[in-house]
Scaffold this active site. Structure first.
Site, short mmCIF file in Angstrom:
data_model
loop_
_atom_site.label_atom_id
_atom_site.label_comp_id
_atom_site.label_asym_id
_atom_site.label_seq_id
_atom_site.Cartn_x
_atom_site.Cartn_y
_atom_site.Cartn_z
N HIS A 1 -1.15 -1.19 -3.68
CA HIS A 1 -2.62 -1.08 -3.79
C HIS A 1 -2.95 -0.28 -5.05
CE1 HIS A 1 -6.70 -0.99 -2.51
NE2 HIS A 1 -6.64 -0.21 -1.44
N HIS B 1 -2.30 -10.95 -5.98
CA HIS B 1 -3.38 -10.33 -5.22
C HIS B 1 -3.53 -11.08 -3.91
CE1 HIS B 1 -7.31 -8.72 -4.18
NE2 HIS B 1 -6.99 -7.73 -5.00
N ASP C 1 -5.09 -3.89 -12.31
CA ASP C 1 -4.23 -2.78 -12.70
C ASP C 1 -3.33 -3.09 -13.88
OD1 ASP C 1 -5.11 -0.95 -10.84
OD2 ASP C 1 -3.91 -1.85 -9.26
#
Ligand code: CMC
Length: 428
Positions: A265, A306, A363
């Site tokens: 995460h 994802h 990210d």
């Protein structure tokens, strides 16, 4: 009432009719709440097919790579808005008027300081503690400081808590950094805007005036916007679950921070930079791609994949542009960016990644921008937590303002059937 119905046929039972709801956007939802009365549960580890709540805050279309906050696209918000305006939108449902924005910004500014006693709290941590470890503890401890607004059934209390959290998170995040550096904590400066003030508390020192680059402040603000909310992800669901028991909001946000910390995460931004360092140079990229594809190797390409996006993460597109802008404006030649682009190009053309629809996520590029700003890797997830706080608190508030039940999943039990206790001496 729903007009559509679904029918569930289970061998040996009569068919069960289930209501189907049509959302304003997205897929139809089958309501299975009535199943328990029929002696059945659904089974969905990882909640891949489960909607746990009704919400009006954020919408994601994973197939199209779309992200909307209260109906506005993330691309437009990142280009035309700022973090506090997006915070207002998430909390109250509409973009503020000029007057509403001024009042909101000033109110947040009135809450930026933390209780002086909280500063002492930091001394209990080792100087080499991970800043996320400090943040979990300190945010949980806020519930011991702000007793005046802990009645979760009072809408004004909930609002004050939301404002306090949004205002104090940058102060706490910067304190986590300063503590590790052995430098004095910097008090917030309310003449600065939200991102500027954060950079001042991070990089300022009491012996000279802080100089803040507008480019870096804008990049920081964009990072805050891109992380502000993301529907019912692991940490937001954790906040809702903790909140569903009636726990105080500071404790709920501390639970969210803990869930965010993991590398699957929010911890992925830190893991991406560590991975790029491990890869070292473009010539090694193929080797790491091969490792990511190897079923017997636990290595995964950090910043790829994802649960919901099966197309390019729209936040990653904005982050990628921002990354180039920041590095160009700063004149920084970061070999990690070149490496990241090579990795992205190879992965996007590789049949394994194509077939599994694994695209770069938010990210993948954020760590490169954060490093260019001068933020150490261990602070990346702390910054994600700071930005996501508004999303967490907006979801918590939405839940508490409506009817809700304590979150209590069931299970598929595969353990021992009932058996008799064997006294210690008789056990073999
Ligand atoms: N590298 C290599 N293979 C991958 C990757 C990856 N990054 N991500 C998924 N896969 C494979 C996975 O092995 C699986 O293969 P198979 O079907 O053969 O078993 C398949 O793709 C599906 O993956 P999954 O793990 O079942 O999917 P998930 O929805 O449970 O997990 C994820 C999503 C984000 C946890 C995962 O893609 C991952 O671990 N990515 C790396 C960590 C990361 O970048 N996380 C940040 C997410 S975005 C920020 C945030 O919202 O927090």
């Amino acid at each position: 009432m729903s007009k559509k119905k679904a029918t569930l046929s289970v061998e040996g039972r009569e068919d069960i009719e289930l209501p189907v709801y049509e959302p304003t956007l997205g897929q139809d939802v089958v309501d299975v709440t009535g199943l328990t009365a029929q002696g059945l549960f659904t089974y969905d580890p990882g909640f891949q097919s489960t909607g746990a709540c009704e919400s009006r805050i954020t919408f994601i279309d994973g197939a199209k790579g779309k992200l909307l906050h209260r109906g506005y696209s993330i691309e437009e918000l990142a280009a035309k808005s700022d973090y506090l305006e997006v915070s207002y939108l998430l909390l109250y449902g509409e973009l503020p008027t000029e007057e509403q924005k001024e009042t909101f910004v000033n109110t947040v500014k009135n809450h930026t300081m933390v209780h002086e006693q909280l500063r002492v709290f930091f001394n209990g941590f080792r100087r080499d503690a991970h800043p996320m470890a400090i943040m979990c503890g300190v945010v949980g401890a806020l519930s011991a400081f702000y007793h005046d607004s802990l009645d979760i059934h009072d809408a004004r209390h909930r609002e004050v808590t939301a404002l306090r959290l949004i205002a104090k998170m940058p102060t706490i995040a910067a304190m986590c950094y300063k503590y590790a550096q052995g430098q004095p904590f910097m008090y917030p400066r309310n003449d600065l805007d939200y991102a500027e003030n954060f950079l001042h508390m991070m990089f300022g020192v009491p012996c000279e005036e802080t100089k803040i680059s507008p480019t870096l402040a804008r990049a920081m603000d964009r990072i805050f916007i891109l992380h502000a909310d993301h529907e019912q992800n692991a940490s937001t669901s954790t906040v809702r679950l903790a909140g569903s028991s009636g726990a105080n909001p500071f404790a709920c946000i501390a639970a969210g921070i803990s869930a965010l910390w993991g590398p699957a995460h929010g911890g992925a931004n830190e893991a991406v930079l560590n991975m790029l360092e491990e890869i070292g140079e473009p010539a090694n990229v193929e080797k790491f791609i091969d490792r990511a594809k190897d079923k017997n190797d636990p290595f995964k390409l950090m910043g790829f994949g994802h649960r919901v996006y099966k197309n390019y993460d729209p936040r990653a597109t904005v982050m990628r542009e921002s990354c180039h802008e920041v590095l160009n404006e700063l004149g920084v030649q970061d070999p990690k960016l070149e490496l990241a682009m090579k990795l992205e190009e190879i992965a996007l053309n590789d049949p394994y990644f194509k077939e599994k629809k694994l695209f770069p996520n938010v990210d993948f590029y954020s760590g490169i921008i954060l490093s260019a700003i001068g933020i150490p890797t261990s602070m990346f997830t702390v910054i994600f937590a700071l930005s996501r706080t508004v999303g967490w608190v907006a979801h918590w508030n939405e839940m508490i303002s409506n009817t809700y039940k304590i979150g209590r999943p069931r299970q598929l039990y595969t353990g021992q059937t009932e058996r008799e206790f064997v006294p210690l001496k008789e056990r073999k």
